[in-house]
Design a protein around this motif. Structure first.
Motif, short mmCIF file in Angstrom:
data_model
loop_
_atom_site.label_atom_id
_atom_site.label_comp_id
_atom_site.label_asym_id
_atom_site.label_seq_id
_atom_site.Cartn_x
_atom_site.Cartn_y
_atom_site.Cartn_z
N THR A 77 -2.96 0.71 -5.46
CA THR A 77 -3.09 1.47 -4.04
C THR A 77 -4.90 0.80 -3.64
O THR A 77 -4.77 0.26 -3.61
CB THR A 77 -3.28 2.91 -3.57
OG1 THR A 77 -1.90 3.57 -4.80
CG2 THR A 77 -3.34 2.91 -2.30
N LEU A 90 1.25 -1.58 0.23
CA LEU A 90 -0.11 0.31 0.01
C LEU A 90 0.94 1.31 0.25
O LEU A 90 0.96 2.20 -1.25
CB LEU A 90 -0.75 -0.07 1.28
CG LEU A 90 -2.39 -0.44 0.81
CD1 LEU A 90 -3.20 -0.73 2.79
CD2 LEU A 90 -3.16 0.13 -0.05
N ALA A 120 2.82 1.63 -3.51
CA ALA A 120 1.89 2.16 -4.14
C ALA A 120 1.38 3.40 -3.85
O ALA A 120 2.06 3.76 -5.08
CB ALA A 120 0.99 1.38 -4.14
N SER A 121 1.19 3.74 -3.19
CA SER A 121 0.92 5.33 -2.36
C SER A 121 1.97 6.37 -3.40
O SER A 121 1.76 7.38 -3.64
CB SER A 121 0.49 5.23 -1.14
OG SER A 121 -0.04 6.93 -1.36
N PHE A 123 2.81 7.29 -6.00
CA PHE A 123 1.36 7.88 -7.18
C PHE A 123 0.76 6.75 -7.96
O PHE A 123 1.08 7.19 -9.05
CB PHE A 123 1.79 8.91 -8.29
CG PHE A 123 2.13 10.36 -7.22
CD1 PHE A 123 0.78 10.62 -7.00
CD2 PHE A 123 3.02 10.61 -6.17
CE1 PHE A 123 0.59 11.62 -5.82
CE2 PHE A 123 3.33 10.88 -5.64
CZ PHE A 123 2.17 12.15 -5.34
N ASP A 124 0.41 5.29 -7.47
CA ASP A 124 -0.04 4.67 -8.46
C ASP A 124 -0.81 3.94 -7.78
O ASP A 124 -1.33 2.69 -7.10
CB ASP A 124 0.74 2.83 -8.21
CG ASP A 124 0.33 2.59 -9.57
OD1 ASP A 124 -1.01 2.70 -9.72
OD2 ASP A 124 0.54 1.15 -10.43
#
Lengths: 282, 279, 260
Positions: B245, B233, B236-237, B240-241
């Motif tokens: 996320t 998480l 991914a955050s 900037f995905d």
């Protein structure tokens, strides 16, 4: 078994004691069918009875015979499948203040004091806070709870809670008092005390009472008349007048007349009780 | 109690159709209306989400279709399995320790006098303290690996287990235990009686502890880790995905839902064992 | 003697806690503690120091403001929707399925998503805290409204009470213990989430950030001060709520715990 027609009885009642030509309670050909899934259970099958104003009628029957259902229909909390139910000539279509219910447990609001509980129906009826509380205190005195107004229901014994419950129902000034085994959950001594109290309160208030019980002693001791109900489907199999002198004290229970009534009712009830004992196993 | 309160308050008698067939028709109609409303209620959020995403048309706000596609992708290529397995393994270990230890402590506190006097007020008093704040200390003591997280999960989950076990054990009908003593049953047999009598509330406790476990796992992995769903998480955050996320969030929701259902199933099973039908 | 102490539960546990603290202090005297475990005395020292230089009060205020704003929004939404769903079948059919589906999701997992949109801001944090706090309150308020004793409603209908009166004076009052329990659980949860969200991302401020900085810079004084402050806040908030809810659940049975 006699099925008296309401009209006949009206005449009789009017002719006998009251100038009122209306009956307090009149139940005609009442049936109630419950649906349980796809099954249909007939709880009441053709119940007929009437009560005169000021009369104390006890309904005696084995457990599961639909006594409570009958009372709930009178109170307007359940609806009849067929037949008619009238109270003082008005057809019952829902709950109303003229028919006061007393349940097996006191069902007081636990978040209010006893006084507020008794005063609440008066508040709902539009009476001011001060007046309603004063009236509540009077009613608490009537049921022997003077000085307990500030207690919370949880702090009182079962018998005292039931007294408060009766006081609350009386605050509605009901024309008919509907009592559903109100002393069933109490211990034996308290129950006897409460029966004597209720006799006194009823004579002071003069309302009609329909009182459900499975206790023969209670039915005879309290009632002007005892209606005996059969096991499911419930119907009235006997209507017996209790001609014991009023006011009735504890000593009445020892009299030979009392024993006769008890024996008579037990003979009537015995077969029904045996039948319902095995019926209730399903 | 399936009837609704106000429905009961407002329903006036006499509205009910008096013929059985009429009643049945009305009943089935009502049931279908309910089912329809409930289906709409589940679908509506997805439709709103999809519509908003279409309107926004922004890379940072992907719609449900993209997110589900991403979840399918990462599930298919296996990356998410490794992380999910890591999270599940540690979380369930911590939960198991909490349940076993908590049950023993709870039963002990309820049946041994000195344990009751010494421990019960302490446990009750420290219950509302956010124990998660101790996590940095656990990391200093045990490192960034699995141990600190397992201990953290145990610490947070043990409290509800201890307190409900305590309450349930004290609620056991004394007569069962007297009867057991009367027939000469040993302490083990008596413990068995307590277990059977409290088993349904144990399952309820497990149902309470499960979401706590998930929260603690996600938080601790967000704070410090290089594996697990929480880590995925965070990565991914910060990349900037949003699609990945949200895919992980969706997976966590699914995992949480499935675990919850499993506990309910367990409850049915235990309920039959304990001779009560509940939950 | 021992019997007399065991009879007073709080006294027994207080003595036990004191014993532990003394033992802890003794371990420090004999240098048995690792460097990151401060002795009780040193923790007190750190509390005083961080209070005097103003960092602890500032961080506490920041944390409490964040916690309160998130908690208040979540709890109020939970009470309103929970009661509505409990009272109206229509509302129930629309709200209950959505809540049941989202209920098992650890709401903190939404934080990284929210951060993508709103950055590491207090708004993001409060949003996640509010979402988390909503669920326990909703579930308990809903269950509390549904499990009302039907005979109480019969009594109210017997007195010919109107719908608004029944809702305010009967249903709401009957649901109060459950609502209180839900709020209490949310209150505890709000502190956990305040810590978690403040720890994540730099420039957060608040106690979580203070603990995180202490951890990164090996400043064990502020680290411990932050932990103790969190503990005290959690305890005090719980006590305050316990006292408050006792006022309006007087006479009613309050269960030890609702659903988390």
């Amino acid at each position: 078994m006699e099925r008296a027609h309401a009209d006949d009885l009206t005449e009789v009642a009017a002719g006998l004691t009251h100038s009122l030509d209306e009956l307090s309670v009149s139940v005609t050909d009442l049936t109630k069918v419950f649906r349980r899934g796809n099954r249909e259970v007939t709880a009441l099958d053709g119940v007929n009875f009437t009560a005169r104003p000021g009369e104390f009628v006890t309904v005696l029957g084995p457990s599961g015979c639909g006594k409570s259902t009958l009372l709930h229909i009178l109170g307007g909390f359940e609806s009849a499948s067929t037949g008619s139910v009238e109270v003082f000539g008005k057809s019952v279509t829902g709950p109303g203040r003229e028919r006061g219910m007393v349940f097996q447990s006191a069902t007081l609001f636990p978040w209010w004091t006893i006084q507020r509980n008794v005063a609440w129906p008066l508040e709902v009826g539009g009476m001011g806070r001060k007046a309603s509380r004063a009236r509540a205190d009077d009613l608490l005195e009537l049921v022997g709870l003077t000085g307990f107004g500030d207690a919370y229901p949880g702090e009182l014994s079962g018998g005292m809670q039931q007294r408060a419950g009766i006081a609350r129902t009386l605050s509605l000034e009901p024309q008919v008092l509907l009592m559903d085994e109100p002393f069933g959950a109490l211990d034996a001594q308290t129950r006897e005390l409460m029966q004597e109290e209720l006799n006194r309160i009823w004579q002071a208030s003069g309302t009609t009472v329909v009182f459900i019980t499975h206790d023969i002693y209670e039915a005879v001791f309290l009632g002007d008349r005892v209606l005996v109900m059969s096991g499911r489907p419930g119907r009235i199999v006997a209507d017996i007048s209790i001609d014991l002198p009023r006011p009735r004290g504890h000593d009445v229970k020892g009299s030979p007349e009392f024993s006769d009534y008890h024996a008579r009712l037990w003979n009537l009830l015995r077969d029904e009780a045996i039948a319902s004992e095995f019926l209730s196993r399903d | 109690m399936s009837e609704k309160v106000i429905d009961r308050v407002t329903s006036t008698t006499g509205q009910e159709p008096s013929t059985p067939s009429g009643y049945r028709a009305a009943e089935s109609q009502r049931r279908w209306a309910r089912r329809a409303r409930r289906t709409v209620a589940v679908l509506l959020p997805f439709v709103v989400w999809w519509t908003l995403a279409e309107i926004a048309n922004n890379r940072l706000f992907p719609g449900p279709i993209e997110v589900i596609a991403t979840l399918v992708d990462v599930t298919a290529d296996g990356t998410i399995w490794f992380h999910a397995q890591q999270t599940a393994q540690r979380g369930l270990t911590g939960l198991a320790i909490a349940v076993v230890g908590g049950v023993f402590l709870g039963v002990g506190m309820a049946s041994v006098r000195w344990m009751d006097s010494v421990l019960e007020p302490l446990v009750s008093a420290t219950y509302p303290i956010p124990k998660l704040a101790l996590f940095p200390l656990l990391v200093l003591a045990l490192g960034f690996g699995a141990e600190s997280k397992i201990v953290m999960v145990t610490l947070e989950c043990a409290y509800p287990v201890i307190l409900t076990t305590y309450a349930a054990t004290r609620g056991v009908d004394k007569h069962y235990l007297w009867l057991a003593r009367n027939v000469g049953a040993g302490p083990l047999a008596r413990f068995g009686i307590i277990m059977r009598a409290t088993s349904t509330s144990m399952v309820a406790t497990l149902r309470m502890a499960l979401p706590i476990m998930l929260v603690i796992m996600v938080v601790t992995e967000l704070i410090s880790e290089s594996r697990g769903l929480g880590y995925l998480l965070r990565r991914a955050s910060s990349d900037f995905d949003p699609e990945l996320t949200m895919a992980v969030v969706l997976l966590l929701a699914i995992v949480g839902f499935v675990l919850d259902r499993l506990v309910v199933l367990l409850g049915d099973f235990v309920g039959r064992w304990a001779g009560k039908v509940q939950l | 003697m021992i019997d007399a102490i065991l009879d007073r539960k709080w006294l027994a546990s207080l003595l036990f806690a004191l014993l532990l603290i003394i033992l802890w202090q003794c371990m420090d005297v004999f240098e048995l503690l690792p460097s990151y475990v401060l002795s009780p005395w040193d923790i007190l020292d750190a509390l005083v120091a961080t209070t005097v230089d103003g960092t602890l009060p500032l961080a506490s205020v920041q944390s409490v403001l964040l916690q309160l704003s998130g908690f208040a929004v979540g709890a109020i939404a939970g009470v309103v929707l929970g009661l509505t769903a409990g009272v109206s079948r229509w509302a129930e059919d629309f709200i209950d399925p959505v809540v049941s589906l989202t209920y098992p999701l650890p709401k903190i997992a939404l934080f990284p998503v929210v951060v993508i949109w709103f950055g590491y801001t207090d708004f993001s944090r409060a949003l996640v805290i509010a979402t988390s706090c909503f669920f326990p309150v909703f579930v308990n308020a809903y269950a509390g409204t549904r499990s009302i004793e039907p005979r109480l409603l019969w009594v109210a209908r017997n007195a010919d009470a109107g719908k608004a009166r029944i809702f305010l004076q009967v249903i709401l009052r009957a649901a109060m213990p459950a609502v209180s329990n839900g709020i209490r659980i949310s209150l505890a949860l709000s502190f956990i989430l305040t810590y978690a969200t403040e720890t994540l991302g730099a420039s957060a401020g608040g106690l979580g950030n203070m603990i995180e900085d202490g951890f990164n810079d090996l400043q064990y004084g502020p680290l411990w001060a932050g932990i103790v402050a969190f503990a005290i806040l959690g305890l005090v908030a719980d006590r305050i709520w316990g006292r408050l809810s006792a006022l309006w659940t007087r006479g009613q049975l309050v269960e030890a715990m609702g659903r988390v």
